[in-house]
Scaffold this motif. Structure first.
Motif, PDB file in Angstrom:
ATOM      1  N   ASN A   2      -6.160  -0.010   3.928  1.00 27.21           N
ATOM      2  CA  ASN A   2      -7.453   0.101   4.576  1.00 27.21           C
ATOM      3  C   ASN A   2      -7.577  -0.989   5.633  1.00 27.21           C
ATOM      4  O   ASN A   2      -7.595  -2.168   5.322  1.00 27.21           O
ATOM      5  CB  ASN A   2      -8.547  -0.046   3.515  1.00 27.21           C
ATOM      6  CG  ASN A   2      -9.925   0.070   4.130  1.00 27.21           C
ATOM      7  OD1 ASN A   2     -10.071   0.408   5.302  1.00 27.21           O
ATOM      8  ND2 ASN A   2     -10.929  -0.209   3.314  1.00 27.21           N
ATOM      9  N   SER A  33     -10.007  -0.970   7.997  1.00 29.78           N
ATOM     10  CA  SER A  33     -11.310  -0.944   8.650  1.00 29.78           C
ATOM     11  C   SER A  33     -11.941  -2.330   8.624  1.00 29.78           C
ATOM     12  O   SER A  33     -11.975  -3.013   7.604  1.00 29.78           O
ATOM     13  CB  SER A  33     -12.226   0.079   7.972  1.00 29.78           C
ATOM     14  OG  SER A  33     -12.406  -0.318   6.627  1.00 29.78           O
ATOM     15  N   SER A  72       0.836  -1.202   0.000  1.00 34.47           N
ATOM     16  CA  SER A  72       0.000   0.000   0.000  1.00 34.47           C
ATOM     17  C   SER A  72       0.872   1.253   0.000  1.00 34.47           C
ATOM     18  O   SER A  72       2.085   1.178   0.163  1.00 34.47           O
ATOM     19  CB  SER A  72      -0.903   0.004   1.232  1.00 34.47           C
ATOM     20  OG  SER A  72      -0.090   0.296   2.369  1.00 34.47           O
TER      21      SER A  72
END
Lengths: 292, 647, 254
Positions: A173, A175, A151
């Motif tokens: 990400n 989450s 990333s």
């Protein structure tokens, strides 16, 4: 009868002194004889050990698989090379871009300097990919860790450590994900700093995961992941044909340029062609003054 | 008037008997553990190494001139590595022998008791400096000095390795030689002095010749140490690829690659199960065989020495005196010719002639100078030997202290490392080191003490004790890197422990076992026999006697041995490098986690992390303090114990 | 008859081992070409005293000496005196035979060698003469190059005597030379001492009263670091002046 008279004592002492002086003079002359003056600056070749991915890459891409000179000194890490180069005026070595700093001088190759930009542009001639391998598709913590490195967060670390980031990476990400357990990583000493730093920030996102990273070399990393002793193998080279049967999955995590470094005191050269580099490492050129 | 014993007492007695026998059996098992370990080391090395002798051929393996296991075709010629090992060892001996024999003579014959009380522990401390610290010092300081001082392109060379190994061998040689010299009967010395010999004549003509075999054994033991040393050699010798034999062979500035360095560099990176992997085990086997031979020779000589002072009338085959003298004279001249030849090849005509002139002058002076002045010269030389040794110690210690003190603060000791160890502290490495040595001691102490009790209390001297002692001696002489390979093959792979704390603890335990056996035995021997007889005469069983009478007074001695073992384990890198440690340290939560350790942390910082000079020196200082702290405690304890225990 | 003179004289000789006062105010003159015996109970300082005569106490670390010892009128504890020079003139034989682990020949040749005699012919002659004088030649002349350790205890002790004769001293100190030997070997040594006094001054420390009476002409009785009585052996044994001496000689204590 009991006392030695003072005179004979003195005489002997003088003789002794004389003898010692003679011996001293000869020793000094011997010593100075040993330290003969050398012309120019002899080249000290420094390279990685035979199991290193960097060396294999260098061997196939620079040496065209011709043998190194016999005087090549082996170090078992990039840092070892760096250390020797920074201490030895005549030394030359190769390290990943991440190891460059002011203690050593990076040479231009074919007049192109070893910078991230030049590697990205594809103009710097000695560059390669860096890899992580897992046995089968990565799952769980291993998958998240590799994703994290790929990333933009991870690639920032890559750049910070002096390597060349992948193009168009997305932010990581986290989450809704939970990652626990332990993760063992081992392999290339070149990739090691990236993994180590990524670990520091990765652990901040997932505090329950424990990661151990050992820097042993690409060959060992690939073997270890093949034998399930580690979850992720780091490597600075692609799989060899003999390793293709291990069932490994390859992830490219960064690009790396190989910088050719010399000691800052070396004023003989600033740039080399690939041919010159090869000649140096073959031992055909053995003194820096051949470049004047 | 004998009454039958009540039944329950019978039962009780037989129970007691069973207990006694089972205790004896347990001790026997601990005693043979060192033999089992040495055999399993040989077995596992052979199992993993023999295939290379098949693929490459034994003779090619030993005599091949190139070591290039990753080439196409791969070349497995260990000959240059063997030559490298021999050359480095030879150079180390050239440096260590005069210095350590000189120091040994100085300590035992010349120094006043006060001086001895300072110098002896100082030299013992030299033994406590971990080899990775020597390597660190060599890499940063010594190689630079050599490069500038001799105007060489690179300081990483045969000479650098020899100097470091020489310094490292000094304590071993000095302490064994000092023992040998001190054990020469006082009567010889007095007899010689009474015949109007000077002190130097007494030393050179009576004391040293009488201690000759002990001194030889000391040298051989030191040699064994030097051959097996890994970390320091690996860090300073340059390690030419393929393994390069210097040209000419006397070129001390040529880089060199030894057997141990090859293992240290390549083992971590090799693909398990490949030919290269087997080749490395072949190297380890070779190394083990060489050190075993060297150590067996030393053991045999030392045993002879013991016999010499106990039974004097043993007649051996003797040549007639005249023939003997003749042989000696021929031998002398042949040696002189060889030396001249070597010199001629090495340094050329001029220097050879000047050296001969110097030798001639010395010989002439020797004839002319009175015995008293010769003594003066000799004592000066001996004194300078000891001073030189202490200067070495001073330089190394002060370098590390001055450079490390800056990095040392509370945070450095208690924080986790960050940025690859460039900042932050070394807390996990400290904890890891204590976990490792604690576990090693937990395993080795019962085994070692048990073995010593069995050897000293349960058996008479005989074949069994001889074999067990030989096993312990061989284990003692086994190079630490061989333990590392064994741990990797046996614990990590075969027993599937993985790179783990447990594997490291067991490997280190095996390594310190002989130290613990030996010191415990000494402690037990110092308990007088009358105490045991007294206890036995009062109807105590053997085990009760040992537990209540023998062990309590021997406890401080055993403790000393344990602490020495800890000190040694804490400083070792090679055995844990492949079995227990990883760079990225955190504190292990189970025995099967990997750890970080101080010596390994230092090694990684010194060779892999640029811009961490302060942290390197700081780590070196902490490691030094830990190890030397242990040694100091052991030495003080031993001295205190010696003073208070008077029978 | 050779003229006798005072060859060794001590004046207020005091000696301490650390805090222990071992010799107290010893005043004694020993005559040349006589055999003088030092007798007294164990620990009375006899051995320590003769070790003062060739400065063997120098070897001991915490030893302190005051007073003077004159050898031929030179103070051997004088500031510029080398102990080695004294020991050339004052030989010593120890309690336990202590030949070096070398051949018989080398043992005897050791003393001359350390004094710089390297000529093989001179050494041969010295070795033969010394072994003759020590009455050992006949027993060892055909095995001179065998290790001295192969000899019996009595032979070893005579070898040690021969060894100290080879440096041609004026005085031979003997520190209980027979205490480790059997009666036959002892008799041989005693005969030897008798012969030796023709050419040498012998000072012998002994525990054995009979031996002192047999071999010595003069005797000194010491007790607790003090010289109690010194005189002709005959007088000491038959008519001691001091009660302490009498008690010791008659075996009432000690």
């Amino acid at each position: 009868m009991i006392n030695i008279s003072k005179e004979t004592k003195n005489k002997e002492f003088k003789k002794l002194l004389l003898g010692l002086i003679v011996i001293g003079v000869i020793c000094i002359s011997l010593f100075s004889g040993c330290t003969q003056k050398t012309e120019g600056l002899p080249i000290v070749l420094v390279g990685r050990d035979s199991t290193s991915g960097t060396r294999e890459f260098f061997f196939s891409h620079v040496m065209n698989s011709e043998n190194f000179s016999e005087t090549l000194q082996e170090k078992n890490s990039n840092g070892g090379i760096y250390q020797t180069i920074s201490q030895t005026p005549g030394a030359i070595g190769y390290v990943g871009l991440g190891f460059l700093n002011t203690d050593v001088k990076a040479l231009k190759i074919n007049n192109i300097s070893a910078t991230v930009a030049n590697v990205l542009a594809g103009t710097y001639p000695i560059s390669r990919d860096l890899y992580m391998f897992t046995k089968g598709e990565a799952t769980g913590a291993a998958k998240e860790f590799i994703e994290y490195i790929q990333s933009s967060n991870g690639q920032a670390i890559v750049e910070e450590e002096g390597f060349v980031p992948l193009v168009d990476s997305q932010p990581y990400n986290s989450s809704g994900k939970t990652v626990t357990g332990s993760l063992k990583i081992g392999g290339s000493t070149t990739v090691f700093p990236i993994a180590e730093k990524a670990k520091e920030s990765f652990s901040k996102i997932y505090s329950d995961v424990s990661i151990t990273i050992s820097s042993t070399g690409s060959g060992a990393g690939i073997t270890a992941v093949g034998q399930d002793t580690v979850d992720i193998g780091m490597s600075s080279r692609d799989l060899k044909s003999s390793e293709s049967s291990l069932g490994l999955v390859k992830y490219i995590i960064a690009k790396d340029g190989i910088a050719i470094i010399v000691n800052p005191e070396n004023t003989y050269v600033d740039t080399l062609t690939l041919e010159q580099l090869k000649a140096i490492y073959k031992g055909d050129i053995s003194n820096w003054n051949e470049f004047i | 008037m004998s009454r039958r014993l009540p039944r329950f007492l019978h039962f009780f007695i037989s129970l007691k008997k069973i207990k006694e026998t089972s205790i004896k059996t347990i001790f026997f098992l601990t005693a043979i553990s060192s033999i089992i370990i040495i055999f399993s080391i040989i077995y596992f090395l052979f199992q993993d190494g023999y295939s290379i002798f098949q693929t490459a051929g034994l003779w090619e393996f030993l005599s091949g001139s190139r070591w290039y296991p990753t080439g196409t075709p791969p070349l497995y010629g260990a000959f240059p590595l063997i030559v490298g090992t021999l050359l480095v060892t030879f150079g180390a001996m050239v440096i260590a022998i005069p210095l350590s024999i000189g120091s040994a003579i100085f300590i035992s014959e010349i120094a006043s008791p006060k001086m001895r009380a300072i110098i002896k522990p100082a030299i013992e401390l030299l033994a406590g400096i971990p080899s990775v610290v020597y390597g660190f010092f060599g890499l940063i300081v010594l190689t630079t000095w050599l490069r500038i001082g001799f105007n060489q392109p690179s300081g990483e060379s045969w000479l650098a390795g020899s100097i470091l190994l020489g310094i490292m061998a000094i304590p071993t040689i000095t302490s064994v030689a000092e023992d040998a010299i001190s054990s020469v009967p006082k009567e010889y010395k007095e007899g010689s002095l009474a015949l109007s010999a000077t002190r130097w004549q007494t030393i050179s003509k009576v004391i040293v010749p009488s201690a000759f075999s002990g001194i030889t054994a000391a040298i051989i033991l030191g040699m064994g140490r030097a051959i097996g040393e890994t970390m320091a050699v690996m860090m300073v010798c340059g390690n030419p690829t393929y393994g390069l034999i210097p040209t000419p062979i006397t070129n001390v500035f040529a880089p060199i690659k030894t057997l141990t360095a090859t293992l240290g560099i390549e083992m971590g990176e090799v693909a398990t199960g490949s030919d290269h992997y087997h080749a490395l085990f072949g190297i380890a086997l070779l190394l083990l065989v060489i050190t075993l031979i060297v150590n067996i020779i030393a053991t045999v000589i030392l045993n002879r020495l013991k016999e010499k002072y106990t039974s004097s009338s043993k007649k051996r085959f003797k040549l007639r005196y005249e023939t003997n003298q003749k042989i000696k004279r021929y031998f002398f001249w042949v040696m002189i010719l060889i030396i001249i030849g070597v010199l001629y090849v090495a340094v050329g005509v001029l220097i050879t002639i000047s050296l001969l002139v110097v030798a001639g002058i010395c010989y002439y002076l020797n004839k002319k100078i009175s015995a008293k002045n010769i003594q003066r010269i000799a004592f000066t030389a001996l004194f300078s030997a000891i001073v030189l040794v202490l200067i070495f110690l001073g330089i190394i210690l002060s370098y590390i202290i001055f450079n490390g003190a800056g990095a040392l603060n509370w945070g450095f000791l208690t924080e986790w490392p960050s940025n690859l160890g460039r900042s932050g502290g070394i807390f996990p490495a400290i904890v890891g080191t204590f976990y490792l040595v604690g576990g090693a001691l937990f395993i080795a102490l019962p085994l070692g003490v048990g073995a010593a009790i069995y050897l000293n209390e349960y058996t008479r001297e005989g074949r069994v004790t001889k074999i067990i002692r030989a096993g312990a001696d061989l284990l003692n002489g086994t190079p630490s890197i061989v333990f590392g390979l064994f741990g990797f093959a046996f614990l990590v792979l075969y027993l599937k422990m993985g790179i783990s704390l447990l594997a490291g603890q067991i490997t280190l335990a095996f390594m310190i076992l002989p130290t613990i056996i030996r010191t415990t035995e000494e402690a037990l021997k110092s308990v007088p026999q009358i105490l045991r007889e007294g206890s036995l005469a009062l109807g105590a069983t053997k085990w009760q006697t040992i537990k209540k009478v023998v062990l309590p007074p021997a406890a401080p001695g055993i403790l000393t041995g344990a602490i020495l073992g800890i000190g040694r384990a804490a400083g070792e890198t090679a055995p844990i490098m492949f079995t227990a440690v990883v760079v990225s340290g955190f504190i292990p939560s189970s025995l099967f986690d990997s750890v970080n350790a101080l010596p390994f942390h230092l090694y990684m910082l010194a060779t892999s992390v640029p811009d961490s000079r302060a942290q390197q020196a700081g780590t070196a200082l902490v490691l030094l303090l830990v190890v030397i702290g242990f040694y100091l405690i052991a030495i003080l304890l031993r001295n205190h114990y010696k003073k208070t225990m008077k029978w | 008859m050779i003229k006798t003179k005072e060859i060794i004289t001590t004046k207020n000789l005091n000696l301490w081992y650390g805090e222990k006062h071992v010799l107290q105010d010893i005043n004694l003159s020993i005559l040349s070409n006589k055999v003088t015996a030092l007798i007294g109970p164990s620990g009375c300082g006899k051995s320590t005293l003769i070790r003062c005569f060739n400065r063997m106490n120098d070897v001991i670390n915490n030893c302190r000496i005051t007073g003077q010892v004159f050898f031929n009128e030179n103070d051997i504890y004088g500031p510029s005196v080398d102990a080695v020079e004294i020991r050339k003139k004052v030989g010593m034989v120890f309690q336990k035979p202590n030949p070096f682990p070398k051949s018989i020949y080398e043992n005897v040749a050791y003393g001359p060698r350390v004094q710089g005699v390297n000529d093989k012919k001179i050494l041969d002659r010295l070795v033969e003469k010394s072994l003759h004088d020590a009455a050992l030649w006949d027993e060892v002349h055909d095995r001179l190059y065998e290790p001295a350790m192969c000899l019996s205890g009595g032979q070893q002790q005579r070898l040690c005597i021969a060894r100290s004769l080879a440096i041609e001293p004026e005085i031979i100190l003997m520190d209980e030379p027979c205490s480790a030997l059997d009666p036959i070997a002892t008799a041989k040594i005693e005969d030897l001492i008798y012969d030796l006094k023709q050419h040498y001054t012998v000072i012998i420390v002994t525990h054995n009263m009979q031996q002192a009476a047999r071999v010595s002409e003069y005797a000194a009785y010491m007790y607790l670091g003090k010289l109690i009585e010194y005189g002709e052996t005959k007088q000491i044994f038959e008519n001691p002046r001091e009660e302490l001496t009498e008690n010791y000689i008659t075996g009432r204590f000690g």
